[in-house]
Design an enzyme around this catalytic site. Structure first.
Site, PDB file in Angstrom:
ATOM      1  N   GLU A   5       0.808  -1.215   0.000  1.00  0.00           N
ATOM      2  CA  GLU A   5       0.000   0.000   0.000  1.00  0.00           C
ATOM      3  C   GLU A   5       0.843   1.268   0.000  1.00  0.00           C
ATOM      4  OE1 GLU A   5       1.339  -0.488   4.002  1.00  0.00           O
ATOM      5  OE2 GLU A   5       0.448  -1.911   2.606  1.00  0.00           O
ATOM      6  N   ASP A   6       2.091   1.200   0.477  1.00  0.00           N
ATOM      7  CA  ASP A   6       2.952   2.377   0.441  1.00  0.00           C
ATOM      8  C   ASP A   6       3.346   2.726  -0.992  1.00  0.00           C
ATOM      9  OD1 ASP A   6       4.289   0.016   0.328  1.00  0.00           O
ATOM     10  OD2 ASP A   6       5.729   0.465   1.916  1.00  0.00           O
ATOM     11  N   ARG A   7       3.435   1.725  -1.874  1.00  0.00           N
ATOM     12  CA  ARG A   7       3.693   2.001  -3.292  1.00  0.00           C
ATOM     13  C   ARG A   7       2.494   2.693  -3.937  1.00  0.00           C
ATOM     14  NH1 ARG A   7       7.964  -0.764  -5.800  1.00  0.00           N
ATOM     15  NH2 ARG A   7       9.152  -2.074  -4.356  1.00  0.00           N
TER      16      ARG A   7
END
Length: 540
Positions: free
Chosen positions: A130-132
């Site tokens: 999710e950080d990408r």
């Protein structure tokens, strides 16, 4: 969504448990936000090497230490020049609240509710990273011009897996999450042109995405590429030099096939923790295989150089036109020499001494074990070693008089809710089993298993197709020979060399593509260090 909306900070720093920032790292990270266009920034993630660097004794830790270092030196610096970093590590990074507010934050938390949104194979895997997704959403935010930056002077040390099972489980989540997140970004690349960036920045981002797509494509075919390099190299030395190399090429080919086949079997039906010995054995085999491949490359290059010496004169053109010698220079220059020079430019070369050999020997396992396990477990949506700890059910303390005291760590509301839930189930009329209906969980399990099978089949077949085409096997070679024979209109059998011209060309192309990718990263690293040095001089 909680404290930030009350406190209204300008910059928010994320820090994982198990991650230790440097003395002034948070301050250095904050300095990047003096540029009003910076929406997010990250520092260098270092491997925790323990007191006195004792953890470097473990080759797995040393390999990850080198991998982390090179990723920061080459990848993060290059991406920072473009203004879009594919991932700001959740362990240590910072964001401007205005940049993440709205759609980026909504997309960041979208994965939390996927369980209630039916079957979402692609999204479920995508939100393992999710950080990408957050980084992509920030850069492409509509009518905004946020960029992401890397800060060399900021760093944090984090703990890494020290055993093979934990390492495999961690990389399964990383590989699957990053692959599906990358596909998502490529499919939505048009959103760059609806952002508020100027035309030059939009073109710059487009070039970066082409470069990232090229790397993703190389990664997809890395299984076949590594095998072809191994096969062409071992066959070339076997047919040119001593007979013993021919025997070794056959032995290593069979062991290679057994290792890959066993990895597929283990990945499809077993957990790494229960089959640790088998995985460790495969890691060791691929380390030995890599050592043999390096030896073959050096041996062929030395022999090639000796042939040039026997000609009586040495010229630069003569060296370049000698394929074996030229290929060695390309491969050595795009890996070993590049790593060393880039590390020296970055002013941090010590990992080349302590961790380089371990990384080189374990690098085949990244392709032939980690990738296979990841694709064979795309249905697994857990967070591997980072998963939530099971909720304790309470405890029972026995007393001396034979009684006991029981503590249940649930509230009255939870007890009542569970009672109402199961009472409803008991009170519901019993439906007749018609033998055709499946429960929700059964449908979900079947759905993910089916899609996993399709992904594995497509991945394996595309890689096998490349191998068959290059080595002219699986009937392709026979067809080509028949076609050539019909053109010559002769009854003679056209002999097929063991290492075909097509295989030789493919081998050269792969080396040049890897060298091209490495050159881009080297230029990116150099440019980053030059511009950063100039900024420091101007501030002084």
């Amino acid at each position: 969504e909680g404290f930030a909306e009350v406190l209204q900070p300008n910059v928010i720093t994320l820090l994982d448990a198990g991650t230790m920032p440097g003395k002034s790292s948070i301050y250095e990270l904050w300095r990047e936000f003096r540029n009003p266009n910076v929406g997010g920034a990250c520092g260098e993630i270092k491997t925790d090497l323990g007191k006195g660097f004792t953890k470097l004794i473990n080759p797995l830790v040393a390999s990850q230490n080198f991998e982390y270092k090179i990723s920061n030196i080459l990848d993060k610096t290059t991406e920072s020049n473009f203004g879009y970093i594919t991932v700001l590590p959740g362990a240590f990074s910072a964001y401007r609240l205005d940049a993440v507010r709205g759609e980026p934050l909504e997309k960041y938390f979208y994965g939390e509710g996927l369980e209630d949104k039916g079957f979402n194979f692609f999204s479920s895997n995508m939100y393992l990273a999710e950080d990408r997704i957050l980084c992509f959403e920030i850069v492409t935010k509509k009518n905004s011009s946020w960029i992401l930056k890397y800060c060399r002077s900021s760093f944090a040390s984090t703990d890494v897996p020290e055993r093979v099972p934990e390492f495999i489980l961690q990389r399964r989540r990383w590989l699957n999450g990053s692959f599906f997140a990358a596909v998502y970004s490529f499919c939505h690349i048009h959103r760059i042109w609806t952002s508020g960036h100027n035309i030059l920045r939009k073109l710059w981002f487009t070039i970066e995405f082409v470069y990232l797509f090229f790397n993703t494509l190389l990664s997809w075919f890395s299984l076949s590429s590594f095998f072809l390099v191994f096969r062409i190299l071992t066959l070339s030395i076997a047919t040119t030099y001593h007979t013993v190399f021919g025997i070794l090429s056959v032995i290593f080919l069979w062991l290679y096939g057994v290792s890959v086949f066993s990895t597929f079997i283990l990945s499809l039906g077993n957990k790494p923790k229960s089959t640790e010995k088998y995985y460790v054995l495969n890691f060791l085999f691929f380390a030995v295989l890599m050592a043999y491949m390096v030896f073959c490359s050096l041996y062929m290059s030395v022999k090639s150089f000796e042939d040039i010496l026997q000609d009586g004169h040495i010229t630069f053109i003569g060296l370049v036109t000698k394929r074996a010698f030229r290929d060695l220079v390309i491969s050595m220059g795009s890996t070993y020499a590049l790593y060393l020079v880039a590390s020296l430019i970055y002013l941090q070369p010590w990992h080349m001494i302590t961790s380089f050999l371990q990384y080189i020997l374990l690098s085949p396992s990244y392709i032939n074990i980690l990738q296979i396990y990841a694709f064979c477990n795309v249905h697994d949506l857990s967070w591997g070693t980072k998963g939530a700890v099971a909720k304790p059910l309470g405890k029972i303390n026995s007393q001396e008089d034979g009684t006991f005291k029981m503590e249940i760590l649930v509230s009255q509301e939870e007890i009542q809710a569970n009672y109402n839930k199961f009472k409803t189930i008991l009170d519901a009329p019993i439906e007749e089993d018609n033998g055709g209906s499946l429960s929700y969980e059964e449908k979900k399990t079947g759905y993910y298993a089916n899609v996993r099978s399709l992904v594995i089949i497509f991945w394996v077949m595309t890689n096998f197709g490349v191998v068959a085409a290059v080595l002219e096997t699986g009937g392709i070679g026979d067809y080509l020979r028949m076609k050539q024979q019909s053109k010559l209109q002769t009854q003679q059998v056209v002999e097929q060399p063991i290492v075909t011209q097509r295989a030789t060309i493919y081998f050269t192309i792969i080396l040049w593509l890897v060298a091209f990718s490495a050159l881009i990263r080297f230029i990116g690293c150099s440019f980053y260090m030059i511009t950063r040095g100039l900024k420091r001089l101007l501030r002084k």
